[in-house]
Write a protein that holds these residues in place. Structure first.
Motif, short mmCIF file in Angstrom:
data_model
loop_
_atom_site.label_atom_id
_atom_site.label_comp_id
_atom_site.label_asym_id
_atom_site.label_seq_id
_atom_site.Cartn_x
_atom_site.Cartn_y
_atom_site.Cartn_z
N SER A 170 -6.65 -6.01 -0.01
CA SER A 170 -5.28 -5.51 0.22
C SER A 170 -4.45 -5.57 -1.05
N GLU A 230 -9.02 -1.93 -0.13
CA GLU A 230 -8.77 -2.39 1.24
C GLU A 230 -9.36 -3.78 1.48
N LYS A 255 0.83 -1.21 0.00
CA LYS A 255 0.00 0.00 0.00
C LYS A 255 0.86 1.26 0.00
#
Length: 844
Positions: A645, A642, A582
């Motif tokens: 991921s 999210e 991320k």
């Protein structure tokens, strides 16, 4: 965005005319004879087989009962029916070329053998048993035989006994029972009422077939007991005749033969005649002059491998010359009287030492003929290295009972006009044969579904009306921009702009026609005229006037949008080339310089990330990125998800050296976390962390010799597993994908194998070799384009592009922290000026 990685560039450059005579009478019901027997311990899974007069007939699929045999293999007088044991490992009957102790065979017993021919039952008059001489000598080299009379009711065993383990354990071999024959011949004395082929001696045979179509000058050929008083008429008009010795047509199936134009003079020679050089592969049909055949005796037809100088020279040491390598099987000789003769046996000639000429270095293996048995001819590569290949084979044809004198009647079909005609054969004015045939000298008619130069809407279905008034259509080839398509064709997948369309058609007798045209493909574009905004008390009134090319209706909706200005922009360069995380340590705020927010790196992967603040999660957000990077590099716009991921790619494009736009509509409900959508722009590279390139080449043998083993597919399945395990990063194939130019069945095998890695998304590239497309001066790229053209790769981000439909191409990928360009130049056109100019534009 600018990426300044150190680059490493990898360059991968990778008149005798034959007529088949057929009797006009229908086949007699006695074309087959019946073999009857009883058996014990016979297992069909072991591929035990029956031969008739040395010719393979069939595998025994019944344990007891009846087998039908073609009558054409029988002859008047003595005939031999052979039972030979088989095994269940190699899928065939006893291999005469293998040592007896290397196989385990069935041990069946048979009795009460009988043949029923023309309602007459024959029983054997004698038997011959065939035995190996020892454990290690193939019976093709030497065998022992015993003769005796046949005894009805006696069980005759053939096989190899119950093999015992070799006490010395050498190579896992076994000890077989040498007292048991591997094959038993049962001999019969048979009186045939008909000549070979089932044709009575008084019949009149010709090559004119009822209902068949002919064109041009057709030479009607006739065989009869007396040719002197024969005459032939077409619609009552007499045709002049000429007597001649009929030629024969030699046929076989093959794989891998390279033609004379490819500098390989592979040849067939009948007896001591002149060589006929093979000009094609798959379904070979060559004319043998009737003057080179010896009727009334055995004949030899030799097949030689060749090189650029000629067919195999038996006076030269094999190591000094490289010859073609190919496979042949299913041989036949069709005589002018219509009889199809199969070999009675085959002799294989091999060398035992590549240093010694074949004339002093011969190993001859004699086998019975079996139509499906393939013979590997050639010398391997390098020259002379494969001692298991035959440098020539000799096919023995028994023409003892055949004659070949015929009379020709040349018919100029164009003189009679297209349509139906009556052809009659007369002997002393008495009609002996009659047939209604078709003459067709007119090409098919083709009508395109659009006019040349027409403007067509994208998605239009195009077609062609193809008709032939007499013989009917046999072949249709349709091309759009030089690539094969099937009619009708929907233009939905074609790019906008001008395209060429051509249709070739051929009727059943070979008349052909072609029609072509061009069309300009457009889309239903909407142009806006007279846009206006009027301010009123409640707000603004918007108005537009749409204009639709091609006409039609359209609904116009207006949306109110809000520009999101609360965006945090950062840049960074990470050592992780895949950028799977991320975020990475070191992200800093972007600052504008020279009108752009610039991020660069020497060895790491640069990227820019944007945190977009959204207030309303119910409406979609349109992300738009305008920028540029170095020419030829691809940028991807991704959004962090999210839920899994991972970064979801939502748009990508390749830079052409100037600004371009990436844009996508995303749903805040899916991507926003605490009212923040995280977007990222970064170079899109083909990289999975591995530093290994898989090099695949010369897979032609897998498409030709190992197709049944699915070897090619297994290799690609293994490559798929290696890529998934991050053990390879890229696959390059440097040519000779298939064995035989023009063999579409081999392209289908390669196509299916490469589908494995393509469907797995593995970066890869291919180029052509001489086995794929031929050599300079005789290049055949049609099937390469069909199966490995640009369309196959165009949707992959790592595919850079091509010249001439993937004839030449390049791909972009990353190994470790190095960027690679793989440049592929196609066989036979590497040094053309346009190829070199294109390649120079690709290499930075």
């Amino acid at each position: 965005m600018k990426r300044s990685l150190n680059r490493v560039f990898a360059l991968f450059l990778a008149l005798a005319m034959f007529f088949n005579l057929a009797a006009a009478a229908s086949a007699a019901p006695s074309d087959e004879v019946t073999l009857q027997f009883a058996s014990s311990s016979l297992q069909p899974a072991y591929n035990n087989a029956v031969f008739v007069n040395g010719i393979f007939s069939q595998y025994i699929t019944v344990t007891e009962g009846r087998l039908n045999i073609e009558k054409s293999v029988l002859k008047d007088g003595e005939n031999t029916v052979s039972f030979i044991c088989g095994n269940n490992k190699t899928g065939t009957y006893y291999d005469r070329t293998a040592a007896p102790n290397t196989r385990n065979h069935n041990d069946p017993k048979v009795k009460d053998i009988a043949l029923t021919v023309d309602d007459t039952v024959y029983i054997p008059t004698g038997i011959v048993k065939h035995f190996p001489i020892d454990q290690t000598t193939p019976v093709a080299m030497e065998e022992r035989t015993e003769q005796s009379t046949y005894e009805e009711g006696t069980l005759y065993t053939f096989g190899d006994g119950q093999p015992k383990s070799d006490p010395e354990g050498s190579n896992g071999n076994q000890i077989v029972d040498l007292s048991i024959p591997y094959m038993i011949d049962f001999t019969f004395q048979i009186e045939l009422n008909e000549k070979p082929g089932g044709e009575d001696s008084e019949d009149y045979h010709w090559n004119v077939e009822e209902g068949k179509a002919y064109r041009g000058e057709y030479r009607a050929a006739v065989q009869a007991p007396n040719l002197e008083n024969l005459s032939l008429t077409v619609d009552g008009t007499r045709i002049e005749s000429v007597n001649a010795a009929g030629d024969a047509q030699f046929t076989m199936e093959s794989n891998g033969i390279q033609s004379v134009s490819s500098n390989f003079k592979n040849a067939i020679i009948a007896n001591e005649g002149s060589p006929v050089y093979l000009s094609s592969d798959s379904g070979i049909s060559e004319i043998i002059s009737g003057s080179e055949l010896k009727f009334g005796e055995l004949n030899s037809v030799f097949i030689y491998c060749g090189n650029s100088n000629g067919y195999y020279d038996e006076t030269i040491a094999p190591k000094n010359v490289n010859h073609d390598d190919f496979e042949v099987w299913n041989f036949g000789l069709t005589l002018a009287n219509g009889s199809v003769v199969k070999p009675v046996k085959v002799k294989e000639y091999r060398i035992t030492d590549r240093e010694i000429p074949a004339k002093d270095n011969n190993n001859v293996i004699e086998t019975a003929f079996e139509s499906s048995k393939q013979f590997r001819i050639g010398d391997g590569f390098p020259a002379g290295s494969d001692l298991a290949r035959d440098y020539k084979i000799e096919l023995i044809f028994d023409l003892t009972d055949y004659s070949n004198e015929i009379k020709y009647f040349p018919i100029n079909t164009a003189e009679y006009g297209d349509g139906s005609h009556i052809v009659k054969l007369l002997d002393k004015e008495e009609e002996k044969r009659s047939a209604e045939v078709l003459f067709d000298n007119t090409s098919p008619e083709i009508e395109l579904s659009f006019t040349d130069g027409a403007e067509l809407l994208q998605g239009t279905q195009i077609n062609a009306g193809i008709t032939d008034a007499v013989s009917g259509i046999a072949e249709i080839e349709t091309l759009i921009d030089g690539k094969g398509v099937t009619l009708p064709y929907n233009t939905e997948g074609l790019s906008l702009g001008e395209h060429t369309f051509s249709v070739k058609a051929k009727d059943t007798v070979g008349n052909s026609a072609m029609k072509s045209g061009s069309f300009n493909l457009v889309t239903n574009t909407i142009s806006i005229t007279n846009p206006g905004t009027v301010k009123i008390e409640e707000g603004h009134k918007l108005s537009v006037t749409p204009s639709i090319s091609g006409g039609g209706d359209i609904t116009v909706d207006f949306y109110e949008g809000t520009v999101l200005k609360n965006i945090i922009m950062k840049g960074n360069a990470a050592g992780d080339m895949s950028l799977s995380e991320k975020s990475y340590a070191g992200e800093t705020s972007l600052r504008k310089a020279n009108g752009y927010y610039e991020t660069s790196a020497e060895n790491n992967m640069p990227y820019q990330v944007f945190d977009v603040m959204v207030d309303d999660l119910s409406d979609p957000v349109r992300l738009t990125y305008t920028g540029h990077t170095r020419e030829g590099e691809r940028l991807a716009l991704s959004v962090w998800n999210e839920n899994n991921s991972a970064w979801d790619k939502v748009d990508s494009d390749i830079s052409r050296g100037n600004d371009f736009i990436l844009t996508a509509d995303v749903e805040p409900k899916t991507y926003a976390v605490d009212n923040v959508i995280k977007a990222r722009v970064a170079p899109e590279v083909a990289e999975n962390g591995s530093n290994t390139i898989l090099w695949v080449t010369d897979t032609q043998y897998y498409t030709a010799n190992y197709a049944s083993d699915d070897t090619y597919n297994k290799i690609m399945e293994w490559a798929k597993e290696q890529y998934a395990a991050n053990k390879i990063s890229y696959i390059t194939h440097t040519g000779d994908i298939i064995e035989s130019v023009g063999n579409e069945s081999q392209w289908l095998i390669a196509d299916a194998a490469h589908d494995v890695v393509d469907n797995a998304g593995i970066p890869n590239g291919v180029t052509s070799g001489n086995h794929d497309v031929g050599t300079a001066g005789n290049l055949r790229y049609e099937l390469y384009h069909k199966y490995f053209g640009e369309e196959r790769y165009n949707d992959n981000f790592w595919y850079g592009g091509s010249l001439e439909d993937n004839k030449h191409s390049y791909t972009l990928f990353t190994v470790g922290d190095k960027d690679f360009i793989a440049l592929y130049l196609g066989m036979g056109e590497e040094n053309k000026p346009e190829t070199i100019a294109w390649a120079n534009r690709i290499l930075p």
